[in-house]
Design a protein around this motif. Structure first.
Motif, PDB file in Angstrom:
ATOM      1  N   ALA A 200      -1.183  -4.446   7.611  1.00 28.36           N
ATOM      2  CA  ALA A 200      -1.631  -3.069   7.418  1.00 28.36           C
ATOM      3  C   ALA A 200      -0.845  -2.400   6.295  1.00 28.36           C
ATOM      4  N   PRO A 201      -1.506  -1.561   5.485  1.00 28.20           N
ATOM      5  CA  PRO A 201      -0.801  -0.835   4.420  1.00 28.20           C
ATOM      6  C   PRO A 201       0.242   0.119   4.993  1.00 28.20           C
ATOM      7  N   TRP A 202       1.222   0.462   4.152  1.00 32.04           N
ATOM      8  CA  TRP A 202       2.254   1.401   4.531  1.00 32.04           C
ATOM      9  C   TRP A 202       2.410   2.431   3.407  1.00 32.04           C
ATOM     10  N   PRO A 203       3.111   3.537   3.643  1.00 23.55           N
ATOM     11  CA  PRO A 203       3.258   4.562   2.595  1.00 23.55           C
ATOM     12  C   PRO A 203       4.026   4.034   1.380  1.00 23.55           C
ATOM     13  N   VAL A 204       3.428   4.176   0.206  1.00 20.40           N
ATOM     14  CA  VAL A 204       4.035   3.775  -1.060  1.00 20.40           C
ATOM     15  C   VAL A 204       3.860   4.925  -2.036  1.00 20.40           C
ATOM     16  N   PRO A 232       2.670   9.977  -1.904  1.00 19.87           N
ATOM     17  CA  PRO A 232       2.528   8.763  -1.092  1.00 19.87           C
ATOM     18  C   PRO A 232       1.066   8.441  -0.796  1.00 19.87           C
ATOM     19  N   VAL A 233       0.747   7.159  -0.832  1.00 23.45           N
ATOM     20  CA  VAL A 233      -0.569   6.656  -0.443  1.00 23.45           C
ATOM     21  C   VAL A 233      -0.360   5.429   0.435  1.00 23.45           C
ATOM     22  N   LEU A 234      -1.400   5.056   1.177  1.00 21.22           N
ATOM     23  CA  LEU A 234      -1.339   3.846   1.990  1.00 21.22           C
ATOM     24  C   LEU A 234      -1.653   2.642   1.111  1.00 21.22           C
ATOM     25  N   ALA A 235      -0.677   1.772   0.911  1.00 19.15           N
ATOM     26  CA  ALA A 235      -0.842   0.599   0.056  1.00 19.15           C
ATOM     27  C   ALA A 235       0.171  -0.453   0.503  1.00 19.15           C
ATOM     28  N   ASP A 236       0.575  -1.329  -0.428  1.00 18.40           N
ATOM     29  CA  ASP A 236       1.631  -2.294  -0.160  1.00 18.40           C
ATOM     30  C   ASP A 236       2.400  -2.515  -1.459  1.00 18.40           C
ATOM     31  N   ASP A 237       3.192  -3.602  -1.522  1.00 21.41           N
ATOM     32  CA  ASP A 237       4.018  -3.809  -2.702  1.00 21.41           C
ATOM     33  C   ASP A 237       3.237  -4.262  -3.924  1.00 21.41           C
ATOM     34  N   ALA A 238       1.903  -4.346  -3.821  1.00 25.22           N
ATOM     35  CA  ALA A 238       1.074  -4.686  -4.974  1.00 25.22           C
ATOM     36  C   ALA A 238       0.415  -3.453  -5.589  1.00 25.22           C
ATOM     37  N   LEU A 239       0.839  -2.248  -5.188  1.00 27.73           N
ATOM     38  CA  LEU A 239       0.224  -1.046  -5.747  1.00 27.73           C
ATOM     39  C   LEU A 239       0.442  -0.964  -7.252  1.00 27.73           C
ATOM     40  N   ASP A 240       1.618  -1.372  -7.741  1.00 26.64           N
ATOM     41  CA  ASP A 240       1.849  -1.346  -9.185  1.00 26.64           C
ATOM     42  C   ASP A 240       0.946  -2.320  -9.918  1.00 26.64           C
ATOM     43  N   VAL A 241       0.567  -3.420  -9.253  1.00 27.65           N
ATOM     44  CA  VAL A 241      -0.376  -4.376  -9.850  1.00 27.65           C
ATOM     45  C   VAL A 241      -1.759  -3.739  -9.972  1.00 27.65           C
ATOM     46  N   LEU A 242      -2.155  -2.955  -8.961  1.00 33.49           N
ATOM     47  CA  LEU A 242      -3.429  -2.237  -9.026  1.00 33.49           C
ATOM     48  C   LEU A 242      -3.431  -1.254 -10.193  1.00 33.49           C
ATOM     49  N   ILE A 243      -2.374  -0.459 -10.322  1.00 43.28           N
ATOM     50  CA  ILE A 243      -2.296   0.505 -11.429  1.00 43.28           C
ATOM     51  C   ILE A 243      -2.266  -0.219 -12.770  1.00 43.28           C
ATOM     52  N   GLU A 244      -1.526  -1.315 -12.831  1.00 48.39           N
ATOM     53  CA  GLU A 244      -1.482  -2.090 -14.069  1.00 48.39           C
ATOM     54  C   GLU A 244      -2.860  -2.620 -14.434  1.00 48.39           C
ATOM     55  N   THR A 311      -8.097  -2.208  -4.050  1.00 50.26           N
ATOM     56  CA  THR A 311      -8.520  -0.909  -3.532  1.00 50.26           C
ATOM     57  C   THR A 311      -9.174  -1.058  -2.166  1.00 50.26           C
ATOM     58  N   GLU A 312     -10.035  -2.044  -2.016  1.00 53.33           N
ATOM     59  CA  GLU A 312     -10.672  -2.280  -0.723  1.00 53.33           C
ATOM     60  C   GLU A 312      -9.651  -2.692   0.329  1.00 53.33           C
ATOM     61  N   ARG A 313      -8.627  -3.448  -0.074  1.00 55.27           N
ATOM     62  CA  ARG A 313      -7.590  -3.840   0.878  1.00 55.27           C
ATOM     63  C   ARG A 313      -6.898  -2.624   1.468  1.00 55.27           C
ATOM     64  N   TYR A 314      -6.724  -1.587   0.668  1.00 52.19           N
ATOM     65  CA  TYR A 314      -6.037  -0.384   1.125  1.00 52.19           C
ATOM     66  C   TYR A 314      -6.978   0.597   1.818  1.00 52.19           C
ATOM     67  N   GLY A 315      -8.264   0.244   1.932  1.00 48.50           N
ATOM     68  CA  GLY A 315      -9.223   1.145   2.556  1.00 48.50           C
ATOM     69  C   GLY A 315      -9.715   2.234   1.633  1.00 48.50           C
ATOM     70  N   GLY A 316      -9.625   2.014   0.311  1.00 51.08           N
ATOM     71  CA  GLY A 316     -10.064   3.015  -0.654  1.00 51.08           C
ATOM     72  C   GLY A 316     -11.438   2.735  -1.213  1.00 51.08           C
ATOM     73  N   LEU A 333      -7.582   6.633  -2.618  1.00 47.42           N
ATOM     74  CA  LEU A 333      -6.692   5.894  -1.734  1.00 47.42           C
ATOM     75  C   LEU A 333      -6.300   6.783  -0.567  1.00 47.42           C
ATOM     76  N   PRO A 334      -6.303   6.251   0.645  1.00 44.22           N
ATOM     77  CA  PRO A 334      -5.939   7.081   1.803  1.00 44.22           C
ATOM     78  C   PRO A 334      -4.463   7.462   1.770  1.00 44.22           C
ATOM     79  N   SER A 335      -4.165   8.624   2.288  1.00 46.39           N
ATOM     80  CA  SER A 335      -2.787   9.081   2.405  1.00 46.39           C
ATOM     81  C   SER A 335      -2.248   8.704   3.784  1.00 46.39           C
ATOM     82  N   PRO A 336      -0.920   8.713   3.970  1.00 46.30           N
ATOM     83  CA  PRO A 336      -0.367   8.372   5.291  1.00 46.30           C
ATOM     84  C   PRO A 336      -0.897   9.259   6.410  1.00 46.30           C
ATOM     85  N   GLU A 337      -1.224  10.521   6.077  1.00 50.19           N
ATOM     86  CA  GLU A 337      -1.739  11.422   7.116  1.00 50.19           C
ATOM     87  C   GLU A 337      -3.098  10.980   7.639  1.00 50.19           C
TER      88      GLU A 337
END
Length: 346
Positions: A200-204, A232-244, A311-316, A333-337
């Motif tokens: 599951a994604p966590w706040p990043v 913060p958004v719900l993602a994982d340690d690959a969020l920078d790869v998505l932005i890249e 994006t789909e992995r994070y529920g976006g 992208l979903p937020s932690p809230e």
């Protein structure tokens, strides 16, 4: 092929439960005695309230596709039970008398056998798919370890030696080897981001991911950012790869020419909308469905597949707009809230 909108999929089970609850609700209002009110109104109404509650929970916690599948099964079973009720009612009307247990047994057993066949077949298919997915996951984990321990380490050795040789000799070929090695190492890291996920994604923090991703841009790319801090958004340690991947899509489309990329983020209800605008007009950014992206058609398609898949992995969700001045890619992208359901439970 017509596709149901994602919001309708997301709330389909809750809407179904609410609509079906109207029938016992009406029955509860018109019942003339308390036995009928309880058995024909109150009890079914409570059951439908449970279905609606599950629908609201799934809308916040599960993907729209998951909820749509559950809704389809729910409506199928409801339709089957309506047919059974109509069958029994018709038989009772024709008999003009109370039905004995022996008369109802063939009906109940035949419907039960058919329902058992249907549910059993689907369950067996589900088990087969789970087995195949488990084996596929084992192969993906092996590939991930292979990329990390062998290919990536080897690429780093090549880059280090090429940089050392270029510094000593000013050899252009050594510089090219080093740049190619860095590009290969980065592609390996992108591939690892696709095949690895810790659940599951966590706040990043989005701003941190943007700062890490901008290091991949060359001198021909000008990046202008406007991201709240923190964000913060719900993602994982690959969020920078998505932005890249978002940034490199614009660079690849520019084809080595100068390009200006504007990246902004705004907080919306339940999430954050990331907007990336560029002034590279061609080629256009097209598909946002992973199944329609041809990853064999160059690095640009791979970057696009990377963005949509993560994006789909994070529920976006992803949306693309092209015009003569460039392209705009919007990612929600979903937020932690957003992990809190409608009843305030985390």
């Amino acid at each position: 092929m017509f596709d149901v909108p994602r919001p309708l999929k997301r709330w389909s089970l809750a809407v179904t439960g609410g609509c079906l609850a109207t029938m016992p609700g009406v029955r509860l209002l018109v019942a003339t005695d308390w036995v009928a009110a309880v058995l024909e109104g109150a009890v079914p109404l409570l059951l439908f309230v449970g279905v609606t509650y599950a629908g609201v929970s799934y809308a916040h916690r599960k993907s729209p596709r998951f909820t749509a599948v559950v809704t389809g099964w729910t409506l199928s079973v409801v339709a089957g039970m309506v047919v059974v009720a109509l069958w029994i009612t018709t038989l009772a009307h024709l008999a003009a008398a109370d039905l004995a247990f022996g008369a109802l047994t063939p009906i109940v057993t035949s419907v039960g056998a058919l329902a058992g066949l249907w549910l059993g077949t689907n369950n067996a298919r589900w088990r087969e798919r789970e087995h195949r997915l488990r084996r596929e996951r084992e192969r993906i984990d092996f590939l991930n370890e292979l990329l990390r321990h062998y290919v990536l380490n080897a690429a780093q050795v090549i880059v280090g030696r090429a940089d050392l040789l270029a510094g000593r000799t000013d050899d252009e070929n050594a510089t090219i080897i080093a740049e190619t090695g860095r590009r290969m190492a980065r592609h390996v890291q992108q591939m690892r981001a696709l095949v690895s996920s810790d659940g599951a994604p966590w706040p990043v923090d989005l701003g941190t991911a943007v700062r890490e991703a901008r290091g991949s841009l060359d001198s021909n790319a000008r990046l202008v950012t406007q991201v709240p801090d923190p964000c913060p958004v719900l993602a994982d340690d690959a969020l920078d790869v998505l932005i890249e991947g978002l940034l490199l899509q614009a660079v690849d489309r520019a084809g080595g020419e100068a390009v200006t990329i504007r990246l902004g983020a705004t907080r919306t209800d339940g999430g954050v909308t990331v907007t990336v605008d560029d002034d590279a007009a061609e080629p256009a950014v097209e598909a946002v469905d992973p199944e329609t992206i041809d990853t064999d058609n160059g690095v640009l398609q791979f970057q696009q597949y990377l963005v949509v898949t993560l994006t789909e992995r994070y529920g976006g969700e992803v949306a693309v707009t092209n015009d003569e001045d460039g392209a705009r890619i919007e990612i929600w992208l979903p937020s932690p809230e957003s992990r809190e359901d409608a009843f305030g439970n985390p």
